[in-house]
Design a protein around this motif. Sequence first.
Motif, PDB file in Angstrom:
ATOM      1  N   GLU A  55       0.850  -1.188   0.000  1.00  0.00           N
ATOM      2  CA  GLU A  55       0.000   0.000   0.000  1.00  0.00           C
ATOM      3  C   GLU A  55       0.886   1.238   0.000  1.00  0.00           C
ATOM      4  O   GLU A  55       1.592   1.502   0.973  1.00  0.00           O
TER       5      GLU A  55
ATOM      6  N   ASP B 139      -2.410   3.552  -3.485  1.00  0.00           N
ATOM      7  CA  ASP B 139      -2.394   2.449  -4.460  1.00  0.00           C
ATOM      8  C   ASP B 139      -2.227   1.150  -3.665  1.00  0.00           C
ATOM      9  O   ASP B 139      -1.218   0.969  -2.983  1.00  0.00           O
TER      10      ASP B 139
ATOM     11  N   ARG C 232      -2.201  -3.027  -3.642  1.00  0.00           N
ATOM     12  CA  ARG C 232      -2.034  -4.191  -4.507  1.00  0.00           C
ATOM     13  C   ARG C 232      -1.651  -5.435  -3.706  1.00  0.00           C
ATOM     14  O   ARG C 232      -0.931  -5.353  -2.717  1.00  0.00           O
TER      15      ARG C 232
ATOM     16  N   ASP D  56       7.719  -3.759 -10.121  1.00  0.00           N
ATOM     17  CA  ASP D  56       6.479  -3.041 -10.395  1.00  0.00           C
ATOM     18  C   ASP D  56       6.634  -1.596  -9.951  1.00  0.00           C
ATOM     19  O   ASP D  56       7.685  -1.208  -9.396  1.00  0.00           O
TER      20      ASP D  56
ATOM     21  N   VAL E  85       4.251   1.085  -7.689  1.00  0.00           N
ATOM     22  CA  VAL E  85       3.045   1.210  -6.865  1.00  0.00           C
ATOM     23  C   VAL E  85       3.009   2.612  -6.268  1.00  0.00           C
ATOM     24  O   VAL E  85       3.961   3.028  -5.602  1.00  0.00           O
TER      25      VAL E  85
ATOM     26  N   THR F 259       5.582  -3.455   4.083  1.00  0.00           N
ATOM     27  CA  THR F 259       4.533  -4.287   3.507  1.00  0.00           C
ATOM     28  C   THR F 259       4.404  -5.549   4.354  1.00  0.00           C
ATOM     29  O   THR F 259       5.230  -5.800   5.230  1.00  0.00           O
TER      30      THR F 259
END
Length: 321
Positions: free
Chosen positions: A82, A86, A88, A103, A105, A179
């Motif tokens: 997060e 955003d 995911r 990626d 984010v 995370t």
Amino acid sequence: MLKRIALALGLSLVMTTASASPDFWQHEWPKTNFEKTSVENWVEILSGGPPKDGIPALTNPKFRKASTETRIGDTEPVITVEINGDIRAYPVRYLTWHEIANDTVGGVPVAVTFCPLCNSGITFDRRVPQGTLTFGVSGKLRNSDMVMYDRETESWWQQAVGEAIVGDLLGTELKQLPTWMESWAEFVARNPEGLVMEEPDFSRQYGRNPYVSYDSSTKPFLYSGENPPHGIPALERVVRVGARDWPLTRLSKLGEVTENGVTLSWASGQSSALDASSIAKGRDVGTVRVRDANGNDLPYDVMFAFAFHAFWPDGDWKLGN
């Protein structure tokens, strides 16, 4: 699976003498600067079996709304990221086979990583002073932990600590982001409009665990270092926050622990990705969150005890009274 581990271990030990020098790896890594390294004993670097990129890292994966995903079991683990609104989820059913997802984010370039052999799921900021990096899987292991490499300089990076150990970027450290790993049901309940990584377009048995019963083994794969202190089993999970760790057995009994300004909480409902042949049917190891005194999420990792001891030999074990 255990028979395959034994066979691979035997083959790797045969190769140990030959691989105890960077000269052995030079043909596969002609762009890597082996003159710069913090590795003192090259016997520590072993082939995990697959060659460079034999485990294909993902870059710019596709996503779908969490509310439309029906293939993932409720208890399956996902790594939740997060950043700047955003939100995911990166399912471990995919990361087991790819280990790294590059990626972006919330505008932040990230590398979401999972090393099955250490149960280590860490998300890094891919930006360093030298630029933004993209990571691949080297196929090498050190203390059973994945050695990543960056495609820009082909320096080697230790996943567990997020630091370059070989190459031009030697000593550069990646920033670990706050995370966490939680069950798919937990993610969807909180973020029905969040995004989940789409199934990659590779021929893999997604949802299957290729490391059946690994986390109930007594000996780690391709590891010859010391066992953890205090009589803690090598493959017991511990919650690492910096150079401190809390055994998961202690946390799961108490539900919550607050020490040294850090609050760790545990809740049941998340399957082990390294137990049953189907990840969704793995035994319950629960979900951990780590927050500071203000309730902010902190970077942490739930890893095996042997890996914590290998990379933090002077680490602080929070065993309680």
